[in-house]
Design a protein around this motif. Structure first.
Motif, PDB file in Angstrom:
ATOM      1  N   ASN A 285       0.817  -1.220   0.000  1.00  0.00           N
ATOM      2  CA  ASN A 285       0.000   0.000   0.000  1.00  0.00           C
ATOM      3  C   ASN A 285       0.852   1.272   0.000  1.00  0.00           C
ATOM      4  O   ASN A 285       0.336   2.368   0.221  1.00  0.00           O
ATOM      5  CB  ASN A 285      -0.928   0.012   1.223  1.00  0.00           C
ATOM      6  CG  ASN A 285      -1.906  -1.154   1.208  1.00  0.00           C
ATOM      7  OD1 ASN A 285      -2.550  -1.418   0.197  1.00  0.00           O
ATOM      8  ND2 ASN A 285      -1.986  -1.858   2.332  1.00  0.00           N
ATOM      9  N   ALA A 286       2.132   1.124  -0.273  1.00  0.00           N
ATOM     10  CA  ALA A 286       3.052   2.262  -0.154  1.00  0.00           C
ATOM     11  C   ALA A 286       3.027   3.190  -1.362  1.00  0.00           C
ATOM     12  O   ALA A 286       3.611   4.274  -1.309  1.00  0.00           O
ATOM     13  CB  ALA A 286       4.476   1.747   0.085  1.00  0.00           C
ATOM     14  N   TRP A 287       2.378   2.791  -2.430  1.00  0.00           N
ATOM     15  CA  TRP A 287       2.326   3.633  -3.630  1.00  0.00           C
ATOM     16  C   TRP A 287       0.955   3.481  -4.290  1.00  0.00           C
ATOM     17  O   TRP A 287       0.298   2.450  -4.157  1.00  0.00           O
ATOM     18  CB  TRP A 287       3.433   3.244  -4.616  1.00  0.00           C
ATOM     19  CG  TRP A 287       3.221   1.919  -5.284  1.00  0.00           C
ATOM     20  CD1 TRP A 287       2.668   1.687  -6.512  1.00  0.00           C
ATOM     21  CD2 TRP A 287       3.558   0.606  -4.763  1.00  0.00           C
ATOM     22  NE1 TRP A 287       2.630   0.344  -6.784  1.00  0.00           N
ATOM     23  CE2 TRP A 287       3.164  -0.343  -5.737  1.00  0.00           C
ATOM     24  CE3 TRP A 287       4.141   0.163  -3.578  1.00  0.00           C
ATOM     25  CZ2 TRP A 287       3.340  -1.709  -5.551  1.00  0.00           C
ATOM     26  CZ3 TRP A 287       4.307  -1.200  -3.406  1.00  0.00           C
ATOM     27  CH2 TRP A 287       3.925  -2.122  -4.370  1.00  0.00           C
ATOM     28  N   PRO A 288       0.521   4.506  -5.024  1.00  0.00           N
ATOM     29  CA  PRO A 288      -0.753   4.405  -5.749  1.00  0.00           C
ATOM     30  C   PRO A 288      -0.564   3.633  -7.059  1.00  0.00           C
ATOM     31  O   PRO A 288       0.358   3.934  -7.824  1.00  0.00           O
ATOM     32  CB  PRO A 288      -1.123   5.865  -6.021  1.00  0.00           C
ATOM     33  CG  PRO A 288       0.191   6.579  -6.070  1.00  0.00           C
ATOM     34  CD  PRO A 288       1.100   5.867  -5.107  1.00  0.00           C
ATOM     35  N   ARG A 289      -1.402   2.659  -7.301  1.00  0.00           N
ATOM     36  CA  ARG A 289      -1.311   1.919  -8.560  1.00  0.00           C
ATOM     37  C   ARG A 289      -1.887   2.752  -9.700  1.00  0.00           C
ATOM     38  O   ARG A 289      -2.938   3.375  -9.545  1.00  0.00           O
ATOM     39  CB  ARG A 289      -2.091   0.610  -8.473  1.00  0.00           C
ATOM     40  CG  ARG A 289      -1.493  -0.404  -7.548  1.00  0.00           C
ATOM     41  CD  ARG A 289      -2.247  -1.723  -7.616  1.00  0.00           C
ATOM     42  NE  ARG A 289      -1.742  -2.659  -6.612  1.00  0.00           N
ATOM     43  CZ  ARG A 289      -2.218  -3.884  -6.440  1.00  0.00           C
ATOM     44  NH1 ARG A 289      -3.224  -4.327  -7.186  1.00  0.00           N
ATOM     45  NH2 ARG A 289      -1.699  -4.668  -5.514  1.00  0.00           N
ATOM     46  N   PRO A 290      -1.237   2.765 -10.856  1.00  0.00           N
ATOM     47  CA  PRO A 290      -1.821   3.430 -12.019  1.00  0.00           C
ATOM     48  C   PRO A 290      -3.202   2.850 -12.341  1.00  0.00           C
ATOM     49  O   PRO A 290      -3.459   1.661 -12.141  1.00  0.00           O
ATOM     50  CB  PRO A 290      -0.813   3.122 -13.132  1.00  0.00           C
ATOM     51  CG  PRO A 290       0.489   2.928 -12.409  1.00  0.00           C
ATOM     52  CD  PRO A 290       0.113   2.257 -11.120  1.00  0.00           C
ATOM     53  N   HIS A 291      -4.083   3.684 -12.846  1.00  0.00           N
ATOM     54  CA  HIS A 291      -5.477   3.292 -13.055  1.00  0.00           C
ATOM     55  C   HIS A 291      -5.637   2.102 -14.000  1.00  0.00           C
ATOM     56  O   HIS A 291      -6.598   1.339 -13.884  1.00  0.00           O
ATOM     57  CB  HIS A 291      -6.274   4.477 -13.585  1.00  0.00           C
ATOM     58  CG  HIS A 291      -6.415   5.598 -12.604  1.00  0.00           C
ATOM     59  ND1 HIS A 291      -6.786   5.399 -11.293  1.00  0.00           N
ATOM     60  CD2 HIS A 291      -6.224   6.939 -12.739  1.00  0.00           C
ATOM     61  CE1 HIS A 291      -6.828   6.560 -10.664  1.00  0.00           C
ATOM     62  NE2 HIS A 291      -6.489   7.516 -11.508  1.00  0.00           N
ATOM     63  N   ILE A 292      -4.703   1.926 -14.934  1.00  0.00           N
ATOM     64  CA  ILE A 292      -4.847   0.835 -15.900  1.00  0.00           C
ATOM     65  C   ILE A 292      -4.873  -0.517 -15.192  1.00  0.00           C
ATOM     66  O   ILE A 292      -5.600  -1.440 -15.592  1.00  0.00           O
ATOM     67  CB  ILE A 292      -3.719   0.873 -16.966  1.00  0.00           C
ATOM     68  CG1 ILE A 292      -3.933  -0.206 -18.028  1.00  0.00           C
ATOM     69  CG2 ILE A 292      -2.349   0.756 -16.329  1.00  0.00           C
ATOM     70  CD1 ILE A 292      -5.175  -0.032 -18.865  1.00  0.00           C
ATOM     71  N   PHE A 293      -4.147  -0.644 -14.088  1.00  0.00           N
ATOM     72  CA  PHE A 293      -4.124  -1.922 -13.376  1.00  0.00           C
ATOM     73  C   PHE A 293      -5.436  -2.173 -12.645  1.00  0.00           C
ATOM     74  O   PHE A 293      -5.920  -3.309 -12.599  1.00  0.00           O
ATOM     75  CB  PHE A 293      -2.937  -1.968 -12.404  1.00  0.00           C
ATOM     76  CG  PHE A 293      -1.602  -1.918 -13.078  1.00  0.00           C
ATOM     77  CD1 PHE A 293      -1.150  -2.982 -13.830  1.00  0.00           C
ATOM     78  CD2 PHE A 293      -0.809  -0.787 -12.987  1.00  0.00           C
ATOM     79  CE1 PHE A 293       0.079  -2.943 -14.476  1.00  0.00           C
ATOM     80  CE2 PHE A 293       0.423  -0.724 -13.624  1.00  0.00           C
ATOM     81  CZ  PHE A 293       0.865  -1.798 -14.377  1.00  0.00           C
ATOM     82  N   ARG A 294      -5.996  -1.128 -12.092  1.00  0.00           N
ATOM     83  CA  ARG A 294      -7.303  -1.271 -11.451  1.00  0.00           C
ATOM     84  C   ARG A 294      -8.358  -1.666 -12.490  1.00  0.00           C
ATOM     85  O   ARG A 294      -9.209  -2.526 -12.225  1.00  0.00           O
ATOM     86  CB  ARG A 294      -7.688   0.045 -10.776  1.00  0.00           C
ATOM     87  CG  ARG A 294      -9.058   0.023 -10.106  1.00  0.00           C
ATOM     88  CD  ARG A 294      -9.370   1.351  -9.440  1.00  0.00           C
ATOM     89  NE  ARG A 294     -10.793   1.480  -9.170  1.00  0.00           N
ATOM     90  CZ  ARG A 294     -11.378   2.612  -8.815  1.00  0.00           C
ATOM     91  NH1 ARG A 294     -10.665   3.719  -8.678  1.00  0.00           N
ATOM     92  NH2 ARG A 294     -12.675   2.647  -8.592  1.00  0.00           N
ATOM     93  N   LEU A 295      -8.294  -1.052 -13.681  1.00  0.00           N
ATOM     94  CA  LEU A 295      -9.251  -1.377 -14.741  1.00  0.00           C
ATOM     95  C   LEU A 295      -9.136  -2.846 -15.143  1.00  0.00           C
ATOM     96  O   LEU A 295     -10.148  -3.544 -15.288  1.00  0.00           O
ATOM     97  CB  LEU A 295      -9.009  -0.471 -15.952  1.00  0.00           C
ATOM     98  CG  LEU A 295      -9.922  -0.688 -17.155  1.00  0.00           C
ATOM     99  CD1 LEU A 295     -11.369  -0.329 -16.808  1.00  0.00           C
ATOM    100  CD2 LEU A 295      -9.444   0.135 -18.353  1.00  0.00           C
ATOM    101  N   ILE A 296      -7.916  -3.312 -15.317  1.00  0.00           N
ATOM    102  CA  ILE A 296      -7.697  -4.706 -15.692  1.00  0.00           C
ATOM    103  C   ILE A 296      -8.268  -5.643 -14.628  1.00  0.00           C
ATOM    104  O   ILE A 296      -8.999  -6.590 -14.936  1.00  0.00           O
ATOM    105  CB  ILE A 296      -6.191  -4.977 -15.892  1.00  0.00           C
ATOM    106  CG1 ILE A 296      -5.662  -4.238 -17.128  1.00  0.00           C
ATOM    107  CG2 ILE A 296      -5.920  -6.481 -16.037  1.00  0.00           C
ATOM    108  CD1 ILE A 296      -4.146  -4.206 -17.214  1.00  0.00           C
ATOM    109  N   GLN A 297      -7.929  -5.372 -13.376  1.00  0.00           N
ATOM    110  CA  GLN A 297      -8.343  -6.266 -12.290  1.00  0.00           C
ATOM    111  C   GLN A 297      -9.861  -6.296 -12.122  1.00  0.00           C
ATOM    112  O   GLN A 297     -10.459  -7.376 -12.019  1.00  0.00           O
ATOM    113  CB  GLN A 297      -7.682  -5.850 -10.976  1.00  0.00           C
ATOM    114  CG  GLN A 297      -7.978  -6.808  -9.825  1.00  0.00           C
ATOM    115  CD  GLN A 297      -7.142  -6.526  -8.594  1.00  0.00           C
ATOM    116  OE1 GLN A 297      -6.663  -5.404  -8.392  1.00  0.00           O
ATOM    117  NE2 GLN A 297      -6.931  -7.541  -7.764  1.00  0.00           N
ATOM    118  N   GLU A 298     -10.485  -5.117 -12.132  1.00  0.00           N
ATOM    119  CA  GLU A 298     -11.918  -5.058 -11.878  1.00  0.00           C
ATOM    120  C   GLU A 298     -12.736  -5.567 -13.057  1.00  0.00           C
ATOM    121  O   GLU A 298     -13.813  -6.150 -12.858  1.00  0.00           O
ATOM    122  CB  GLU A 298     -12.320  -3.625 -11.522  1.00  0.00           C
ATOM    123  CG  GLU A 298     -11.746  -3.167 -10.185  1.00  0.00           C
ATOM    124  CD  GLU A 298     -12.165  -1.753  -9.818  1.00  0.00           C
ATOM    125  OE1 GLU A 298     -12.814  -1.079 -10.655  1.00  0.00           O
ATOM    126  OE2 GLU A 298     -11.840  -1.322  -8.694  1.00  0.00           O
TER     127      GLU A 298
END
Length: 334
Positions: A285-298
């Motif tokens: 949790n030490a860094w914000p993930r770029p949005h593309i990874f959240r899009l892929i996962q969700e």
């Protein structure tokens, strides 16, 4: 079959061109890429493009014990995104930067690069665009594009498909090679951010995203970027910031190891540079993930364990450093 092919067969028998290999197109491509490669040359390059081999001056009088470091890689199915979006001028740069980073974590600086471009049917414009990316990557990294190979292979690839591979050679003074035995308990991990997926995880990303979106789609989470924009961001080279640090800090007592985050993810790659008996303690949790990874996962409900193994999750390179220089190194990277 067109009229020209019928005439060739009836008058002369089967030709190489009729079999699917266009030598004229290959020669046209070579004529176009020569000036691109030439721009990357330096005084060490002793040959022109087009010979049987590339010659490079191997004298390193400034080093006590020069060691050559080599690496070969590709860019995987990121190429499918380039083909399907008809954007071919960055995948070559991806490959150069990937290879530069692979030898950089050994302590080496790049000397020269060789490319391999294989296709089903040679499109000279596409080939030129791909090689322009190789040349741009080499120029940015101070690396000579000393040679390569173009292979037109009908039957091996679909007509519009191609694949890439690249080989890099660099050099490091033996006393400056990173040694994982220098890593000790209590060392600190400092991460340098990635520029998206870089060149890994595309089989999973494409399967997840293209079942719902097209490459022209603009999901709200990407803030105006198309999917192609996000997926084709260029693999970042870390050569310049790392060289800057290595001029100021020791590879024995201060910077102990480097890890290039590629296939296998953060833990998989960084574990490769740890000595036996040590393990990683990562704060995910030490860094914000770029949005593309959240899009892929969700989009595809991908388990977190798979995300961590397939993707860099926003981290492209990790330094393992002595705790007593952590603040100093962080300040140099700001």
């Amino acid at each position: 079959m067109n009229i020209e092919e019928i005439r060739e067969k009836s008058a002369y028998g089967l030709t190489y061109k009729a079999a699917g290999v266009n030598i004229d197109a290959g020669e046209e491509l070579v004529s176009r890429i020569k000036p691109l490669a030439k721009k990357t040359f330096n005084s060490r390059v002793l040959t022109e493009i087009g010979g049987f081999g590339g010659l490079f001056d191997g004298r390193f009088p400034e080093m006590k014990f020069p060691v050559l470091v080599s690496s070969t890689d590709g860019v995987g199915t990121k190429i499918k995104v380039a083909i399907e979006s008809n954007r071919h001028n960055t995948v070559g740069q991806d490959l150069v930067n990937h290879c530069v980073n692979d030898i950089l974590v050994c302590g080496a600086s790049p000397l020269f690069f060789l490319d391999y471009f294989a296709c089903g049917k040679l499109n000279v414009d596409v080939g030129e665009a791909v090689v322009s990316g190789f040349a741009r990557g080499c120029e940015d990294n101070g690396c000579a594009l000393i040679g390569g190979e173009t292979a037109e292979m009908p039957g091996m690839y679909a007509e519009n498909d191609y694949d890439l591979a690249g080989t890099i050679v660099g050099v490091v003074d033996r006393e400056k090679i990173f040694n994982r035995e220098n890593v000790t308990a209590g060392d600190v991990l400092i991460a340098l951010k990635s520029n998206g997926l870089h060149t890994n995880g595309y089989s999973l990303a494409r399967r997840a995203l293209l079942s719902r979106y097209t490459l022209d789609s603009q999901p709200a989470i990407l803030s105006g970027e198309t999917l192609a924009d996000a997926l084709l961001k260029v693999h970042r080279s870390y050569l310049k910031p790392i060289q800057y640090l290595l001029e100021k800090f020791s590879t024995t007592n201060e910077i102990h190891a480097l890890s290039h985050i590629t296939g296998g993810g953060i833990a998989g790659n960084t574990s490769r540079v740890l000595p036996d008996g040590l393990s990683l303690d990562i704060n995910w949790n030490a860094w914000p993930r770029p949005h593309i990874f959240r899009l892929i996962q969700e989009t595809a409900m991908i388990p977190e364990v798979d995300m961590r193994r397939a993707f860099n999750l926003g981290i492209g390179l990790i330094l393992i450093i002595s705790n007593h220089v952590a603040e100093k190194i962080e300040s140099k990277l700001l």
